[in-house]
Write an enzyme that holds these catalytic residues in place. Structure first.
Site, PDB file in Angstrom:
ATOM      1  N   ARG A  15       0.835  -1.211   0.000  1.00 28.55           N
ATOM      2  CA  ARG A  15       0.000   0.000   0.000  1.00 28.55           C
ATOM      3  C   ARG A  15       0.871   1.263   0.000  1.00 28.55           C
ATOM      4  O   ARG A  15       0.972   1.967  -1.001  1.00 28.55           O
ATOM      5  CB  ARG A  15      -0.947  -0.045   1.214  1.00 28.55           C
ATOM      6  N   ASP A  16       1.543   1.528   1.112  1.00 28.27           N
ATOM      7  CA  ASP A  16       2.306   2.782   1.216  1.00 28.27           C
ATOM      8  C   ASP A  16       3.439   2.791   0.192  1.00 28.27           C
ATOM      9  O   ASP A  16       3.803   3.841  -0.343  1.00 28.27           O
ATOM     10  CB  ASP A  16       2.885   2.922   2.634  1.00 28.27           C
ATOM     11  N   HIS A 207       5.755   4.731  12.618  1.00 34.27           N
ATOM     12  CA  HIS A 207       5.718   4.627  11.137  1.00 34.27           C
ATOM     13  C   HIS A 207       6.735   5.638  10.608  1.00 34.27           C
ATOM     14  O   HIS A 207       6.430   6.817  10.452  1.00 34.27           O
ATOM     15  CB  HIS A 207       4.288   4.945  10.688  1.00 34.27           C
ATOM     16  N   HIS A 209       9.462   7.107   7.915  1.00 32.07           N
ATOM     17  CA  HIS A 209      10.040   7.165   6.568  1.00 32.07           C
ATOM     18  C   HIS A 209      11.510   7.547   6.739  1.00 32.07           C
ATOM     19  O   HIS A 209      11.903   8.114   7.768  1.00 32.07           O
ATOM     20  CB  HIS A 209       9.284   8.181   5.703  1.00 32.07           C
ATOM     21  N   CYS A 240       5.174   9.326  -0.400  1.00 30.58           N
ATOM     22  CA  CYS A 240       3.777   9.712  -0.224  1.00 30.58           C
ATOM     23  C   CYS A 240       3.437  10.659  -1.350  1.00 30.58           C
ATOM     24  O   CYS A 240       4.158  11.627  -1.589  1.00 30.58           O
ATOM     25  CB  CYS A 240       3.555  10.372   1.137  1.00 30.58           C
ATOM     26  N   ASN A 249       9.082   4.244   3.166  1.00 27.07           N
ATOM     27  CA  ASN A 249       9.158   3.864   4.574  1.00 27.07           C
ATOM     28  C   ASN A 249      10.507   3.211   4.796  1.00 27.07           C
ATOM     29  O   ASN A 249      11.124   2.690   3.873  1.00 27.07           O
ATOM     30  CB  ASN A 249       8.102   2.798   4.877  1.00 27.07           C
TER      31      ASN A 249
HETATM   32  P1  HMG Z   1     -12.940  14.586  -2.197  1.00 27.93           P
HETATM   33  O1  HMG Z   1     -12.740  14.926  -3.622  1.00 27.93           O
HETATM   34  O2  HMG Z   1     -12.932  15.685  -1.190  1.00 27.93           O
HETATM   35  O3  HMG Z   1     -14.236  13.663  -1.918  1.00 27.93           O
HETATM   36  O4  HMG Z   1     -11.817  13.515  -1.802  1.00 27.93           O
HETATM   37  P2  HMG Z   1     -15.709  13.730  -2.301  1.00 27.93           P
HETATM   38  O5  HMG Z   1     -16.467  13.063  -1.190  1.00 27.93           O
HETATM   39  O6  HMG Z   1     -16.114  15.116  -2.734  1.00 27.93           O
HETATM   40  O7  HMG Z   1     -15.770  12.768  -3.585  1.00 27.93           O
HETATM   41  C1  HMG Z   1     -15.132  13.088  -4.790  1.00 27.93           C
HETATM   42  C2  HMG Z   1     -15.169  11.873  -5.702  1.00 27.93           C
HETATM   43  O8  HMG Z   1     -14.421  10.803  -5.098  1.00 27.93           O
HETATM   44  C3  HMG Z   1     -16.565  11.320  -5.929  1.00 27.93           C
HETATM   45  O9  HMG Z   1     -16.558  10.714  -7.201  1.00 27.93           O
HETATM   46  C4  HMG Z   1     -16.667  10.251  -4.875  1.00 27.93           C
HETATM   47  O10 HMG Z   1     -17.604   9.258  -5.199  1.00 27.93           O
HETATM   48  C5  HMG Z   1     -15.265   9.668  -4.905  1.00 27.93           C
HETATM   49  P3  HMG Z   1     -17.075  11.506  -8.523  1.00 27.93           P
HETATM   50  O11 HMG Z   1     -18.484  11.859  -8.197  1.00 27.93           O
HETATM   51  O12 HMG Z   1     -16.167  12.711  -8.672  1.00 27.93           O
HETATM   52  O13 HMG Z   1     -16.901  10.468  -9.627  1.00 27.93           O
HETATM   53  N1  HMG Z   1     -14.897   9.019  -3.646  1.00 27.93           N
HETATM   54  C6  HMG Z   1     -14.349   7.792  -3.590  1.00 27.93           C
HETATM   55  N2  HMG Z   1     -14.046   6.889  -4.538  1.00 27.93           N
HETATM   56  C7  HMG Z   1     -13.506   5.732  -4.126  1.00 27.93           C
HETATM   57  N3  HMG Z   1     -13.266   5.434  -2.829  1.00 27.93           N
HETATM   58  C8  HMG Z   1     -13.548   6.311  -1.867  1.00 27.93           C
HETATM   59  C9  HMG Z   1     -14.133   7.551  -2.222  1.00 27.93           C
HETATM   60  N4  HMG Z   1     -14.524   8.621  -1.538  1.00 27.93           N
HETATM   61  C10 HMG Z   1     -14.991   9.517  -2.402  1.00 27.93           C
HETATM   62  N5  HMG Z   1     -13.295   6.008  -0.596  1.00 27.93           N
HETATM   63  C11 HMG Z   1     -11.025  11.658  -0.518  1.00 27.93           C
HETATM   64  C12 HMG Z   1     -11.754  12.995  -0.484  1.00 27.93           C
HETATM   65  C13 HMG Z   1     -10.703  11.298   0.923  1.00 27.93           C
HETATM   66  C14 HMG Z   1     -11.915  10.607  -1.149  1.00 27.93           C
HETATM   67  C15 HMG Z   1      -9.733  11.831  -1.353  1.00 27.93           C
HETATM   68  O14 HMG Z   1      -9.046  12.953  -0.899  1.00 27.93           O
HETATM   69  C16 HMG Z   1      -8.853  10.626  -1.288  1.00 27.93           C
HETATM   70  O15 HMG Z   1      -9.197   9.562  -1.761  1.00 27.93           O
HETATM   71  N6  HMG Z   1      -7.651  10.770  -0.711  1.00 27.93           N
HETATM   72  C17 HMG Z   1      -6.745   9.657  -0.550  1.00 27.93           C
HETATM   73  C18 HMG Z   1      -5.391  10.118  -0.318  1.00 27.93           C
HETATM   74  C19 HMG Z   1      -4.466   8.956  -0.080  1.00 27.93           C
HETATM   75  O16 HMG Z   1      -4.796   7.800  -0.242  1.00 27.93           O
HETATM   76  N7  HMG Z   1      -3.226   9.316   0.323  1.00 27.93           N
HETATM   77  C20 HMG Z   1      -2.212   8.365   0.586  1.00 27.93           C
HETATM   78  C21 HMG Z   1      -2.455   7.576   1.825  1.00 27.93           C
HETATM   79  S1  HMG Z   1      -2.074   8.444   3.350  1.00 27.93           S
HETATM   80  C22 HMG Z   1      -0.414   8.110   3.606  1.00 27.93           C
HETATM   81  O17 HMG Z   1       0.236   7.569   2.768  1.00 27.93           O
HETATM   82  C23 HMG Z   1       0.180   8.431   4.942  1.00 27.93           C
HETATM   83  C24 HMG Z   1       0.353   7.214   5.829  1.00 27.93           C
HETATM   84  O18 HMG Z   1       1.149   6.228   5.199  1.00 27.93           O
HETATM   85  C25 HMG Z   1       0.991   7.627   7.142  1.00 27.93           C
HETATM   86  C26 HMG Z   1       2.342   8.307   6.968  1.00 27.93           C
HETATM   87  O19 HMG Z   1       3.113   7.987   6.073  1.00 27.93           O
HETATM   88  O20 HMG Z   1       2.620   9.146   7.817  1.00 27.93           O
HETATM   89  C27 HMG Z   1      -1.010   6.586   6.161  1.00 27.93           C
HETATM   90 MG    MG Z   2       3.509   6.327   5.096  1.00 31.66          MG
END
Ligand code: HMG
Ligand code: MG
Length: 305
Positions: A15-16, A207, A209, A240, A249
């Site tokens: 995933r990450d 966690h 990096h 990220c 990571n």
């Molecule tokens: P948004 O645009 O504000 O959401 O995104 P929305 O509710 O307005 O929806 C927009 C569109 O997204 C719509 O579709 C929804 O249906 C769809 P459209 O009508 O435009 O066709 N939608 C989804 N589709 C699939 N699955 C869903 C979903 N939710 C809404 N769950 C949202 C808000 C949170 C969805 C967006 O910002 C997003 O998906 N962000 C993900 C970011 C991400 O994955 N980042 C990486 C992971 S975090 C990380 O790596 C850090 C970590 O490892 C810790 C660390 O390293 O410190 C965890």
């Molecule tokens: Mg991470």
């Protein structure tokens, strides 16, 4: 504080690690990676995300990956879910453990999930309720706990507050993410000191990096401070998408080498882990990001020749 006798590794490479790759990666290659990791003895693997495919296209096939992996008994196969929609999709794919993710800085929260920290916590509430109804366990993440790419320094007491909220809403554990890998061992100790005033150390994970090469030092500091769960990524895959310049990571192989050296048991087999990392690096056409893997592979080649 004494070092723990055992530690739990949370493998986040599929995933990450892979979420940041621009090139297409087939479902078969992702499935192979997950199966290789479970065969190496990892008991917890974060397989994918149910997030918007517009935001993180690489994770779009996560349901297929879940459908095709070999599910070994005793292994947790988890998914990242930002909201109820993601949770429902994960549930439909048969996922039995999910993770929610908040940030410790407002700017990162906005860039990563398009809302404020408070709004993100509100969005988790219906997800937590649904998870409780379906007996799905939820892990919490906090990003940018030791620094934010947009806001700089982060206040440990703010991290402590968010961690307490995540636990309060039903997360069984909170993983403290140094998303951009800037933290030092001193920062890590100050953070754990602050957060452990609100959340027991047994419910915290690290966690790290490795952007500034401090991840192993930070893990050692965290171990001395009573933390025994660490997230890592095979071959140091990743970064990220919303933290430019952040490297992957810390590599699982490197963490395992550290823990083995301290006599801390994880149940993970180093040779199999190195093979898993090497296989995915070949698929990606990338150099292996684990120094331990590189050293072991170089030694194997020398003794072959
Ligand atoms: P948004 O645009 O504000 O959401 O995104 P929305 O509710 O307005 O929806 C927009 C569109 O997204 C719509 O579709 C929804 O249906 C769809 P459209 O009508 O435009 O066709 N939608 C989804 N589709 C699939 N699955 C869903 C979903 N939710 C809404 N769950 C949202 C808000 C949170 C969805 C967006 O910002 C997003 O998906 N962000 C993900 C970011 C991400 O994955 N980042 C990486 C992971 S975090 C990380 O790596 C850090 C970590 O490892 C810790 C660390 O390293 O410190 C965890
Ligand atoms: Mg991470």
């Amino acid at each position: 504080m004494q070092l723990p006798k055992t530690a739990r590794l949370v493998e986040v490479g599929p995933r990450d690690g892979l979420q940041n790759e621009q090139q297409p990666i087939s479902v078969a290659d992702k499935v192979q990676l997950v199966n290789d990791l479970s065969a190496a003895g990892l008991g917890y693997i974060e397989v994918g995300s149910f997030v918007s495919p517009k935001w993180v296209p690489q994770m779009a096939g996560s349901a297929e990956v879940f459908a095709q992996i070999e599910q070994r008994p005793g292994v947790t196969y988890a998914a990242l879910t930002p909201n109820l929609k993601g949770f429902e999709a994960a549930l439909g794919a048969g996922v039995r453990e999910v993770a929610v993710f908040a940030a410790a800085s407002e700017a990162f929260s906005k860039r990563n999930i398009n809302c404020s920290i408070d709004d993100s916590l509100l969005r988790f509430e219906p997800l937590m309720a649904a998870a409780a109804r379906h007996s799905v366990r939820v892990r919490g993440y906090i990003s940018c706990v030791l620094g934010c790419p947009y806001e700089g320094a982060v206040d440990p007491s703010r991290v402590a507050e968010i961690a307490a909220e995540l636990i309060g809403m039903g997360c069984y554990e909170v993983s403290l993410g140094d998303t951009i890998g800037v933290g030092t061992a001193g920062d890590t100790r100050r953070l754990i000191d602050a957060v452990s005033k609100r959340v027991p150390r047994e419910q915290l994970a690290g966690h790290f990096h490795d952007t500034y090469g401090q991840a192993l030092a930070n893990i050692h500091a965290a171990l001395l401070d009573g933390i025994a769960v660490f997230d890592s990524s095979v071959a140091g895959l990743g970064g990220c998408p919303y933290a430019r310049g952040a490297t992957g990571n810390v590599a699982t192989e490197d963490v395992l080498y550290l823990l083995n050296g301290l006599g801390i048991d994880t149940g993970v087999d180093m040779q199999r882990l190195v093979s898993a990392g090497e296989r995915i690096c070949q698929v990606l056409g990338k150099d292996n990001g684990s120094r331990v893997a590189r050293a072991m592979l170089a030694r194997a080649m020398t003794s072959d020749g």
